[in-house]
Design a protein around this motif. Structure first.
Motif, short mmCIF file in Angstrom:
data_model
loop_
_atom_site.label_atom_id
_atom_site.label_comp_id
_atom_site.label_asym_id
_atom_site.label_seq_id
_atom_site.Cartn_x
_atom_site.Cartn_y
_atom_site.Cartn_z
N ARG A 167 25.77 46.65 2.25
CA ARG A 167 24.47 46.45 2.52
C ARG A 167 23.57 47.35 2.20
N GLU A 251 17.77 37.92 5.40
CA GLU A 251 18.66 37.58 5.22
C GLU A 251 18.92 39.05 4.13
N PRO A 253 20.61 42.62 4.32
CA PRO A 253 20.91 42.81 4.87
C PRO A 253 20.43 44.77 4.54
N GLU A 286 28.79 31.22 2.79
CA GLU A 286 29.40 31.27 4.47
C GLU A 286 31.26 30.99 4.59
N SER A 289 32.20 34.18 3.20
CA SER A 289 31.74 35.85 3.78
C SER A 289 32.87 35.41 5.57
N TYR A 298 31.86 43.88 5.85
CA TYR A 298 30.95 42.98 5.67
C TYR A 298 30.25 42.61 4.58
N SER A 299 29.60 41.06 5.04
CA SER A 299 28.81 40.39 3.56
C SER A 299 28.34 39.73 4.26
N LYS A 300 26.81 39.25 3.72
CA LYS A 300 26.09 37.59 4.12
C LYS A 300 25.99 37.18 2.68
#
Length: 335
Positions: A167, A251, A253, A286, A289, A298-300
């Motif tokens: 993040r 988007e 984070p 996607e 992730s 955690y990833s986005k």
């Protein structure tokens, strides 16, 4: 005890540096090539820890597994030995957290500095990525590979996806919570500040890069999000890839603690030092992730590389260009 000017004497070096690094310091010998380095000079008691973490993260972003570090500590004249000890203790904590050894640690007082400066170089010789994980156009600089593995990086086609690991703003949030604690306690609940201070545990990015190798993904590009924050990392990604970028700003984070503390100080969370996040260019963000989540990372997905050089930030219907990054937003507060 006030330290003498210049290089510290042998007795101080023995009791305040070498003894405090015992167990994580390797004997003098042939060093591996130094591949990445990071200074820390914010006004903070955490500078030893942050210098090591940022150097290790920089090296990991090159795909190289950190194994050893070399540290230089510059202190103002007439500094107390207790200051040196506290910095070395931070270095030791970071070395143990990152599972690296200290190959050298030099400390001296110097009239050229007005506050402590810590510079760390990280070293390693092996890649995080197995040969089978090599993607088209991907190469990790500085790592020896077989002829069949060597690939020249070229501009990837438009549409290569950008995945943020971790993040944005974690490092800056942790620093503000640590250094402005008394002031912030007058504004925010203690539990929130404790969560912000605990972000120190999530600044090291080697577990995320390790996980990429384990799931068989080798990013075409991987950029550390330290000094200057997420916007600087996006700018560097565009420069390194030679491509444009399009990113959905909502988007990216951010933790609620980051949003509230940066709002209180009136600073941009995307322009604040962000150890604890990286930008990875992958084929399917996607899917990557989802696989990383299975490894506790955690990833986005946040955007994509595009043809040309335009750097676009989208925020709903609003469309703006990413400008050349300003100085780190924390400098007015901790610089």
């Amino acid at each position: 005890m006030i330290l003498r000017n210049g290089a510290i004497d042998d007795n101080v070096d023995e009791r305040s540096v070498r003894k405090r690094l015992q167990g994580v310091m390797v004997p003098a010998g042939k060093l591996r090539p130094s591949l990445s380095g990071s200074p820390a000079s914010f006004r903070t008691a955490q500078m030893g820890f942050l210098s090591v973490v940022n150097a290790v993260n920089d090296l990991a972003a090159e795909g190289i597994r950190p194994e050893e570090i070399r540290v230089t500590i510059l202190l103002p004249e007439k500094s107390e030995e207790s200051l040196l000890r506290s910095i070395v203790d931070e270095i030791r904590e970071a070395a143990e957290t990152a599972s690296v050894l200290v190959s050298a640690c030099h400390a001296e007082t110097n009239s050229a500095v007005v506050r402590p400066v810590v510079f760390t170089q990280a070293q390693g010789k092996t890649s995080f990525y197995p040969a089978k994980a090599v993607l088209p156009n991907a190469q990790v600089s500085g790592v020896e590979e077989t002829e069949s593995e060597q690939r020249q990086i070229s501009d990837p086609p438009g549409g290569r996806e950008i995945l943020m690991l971790g993040r944005a703003g974690l490092e800056g949030t942790f620093l503000l919570a640590a250094e402005k604690r008394v002031e912030l306690e007058m504004r925010f609940p203690l539990r929130m500040l404790e969560r912000a201070a605990a972000m120190k545990e999530f600044l090291l990015m080697t577990p995320a890069v390790e996980a990429l190798g384990e799931i068989g993904i080798r990013p075409a590009y991987l950029v550390n999000g330290a000094g200057g924050g997420a916007f600087t990392a996006l700018w560097e990604l565009s420069k390194e890839s030679g491509c444009g970028i399009t990113v959905e700003l909502p988007e990216i984070p951010l933790l609620q603690e980051t949003i509230e503390i940066t709002d209180y100080y009136g600073i941009n969370p995307y322009q604040m030092c962000s150890a604890g996040c990286m930008l990875a260019v992958v084929e399917d963000a996607e899917n990557a992730s989802a696989l990383l989540a299975e490894h506790g990372i955690y990833s986005k997905p946040v955007g994509r590389l595009t043809e040309g050089r335009d750097k676009i930030l989208l925020n709903g219907e609003e469309r703006q260009n990413l400008n050349r990054p300003d100085a780190d937003a924390l400098l007015p507060l901790l610089g």
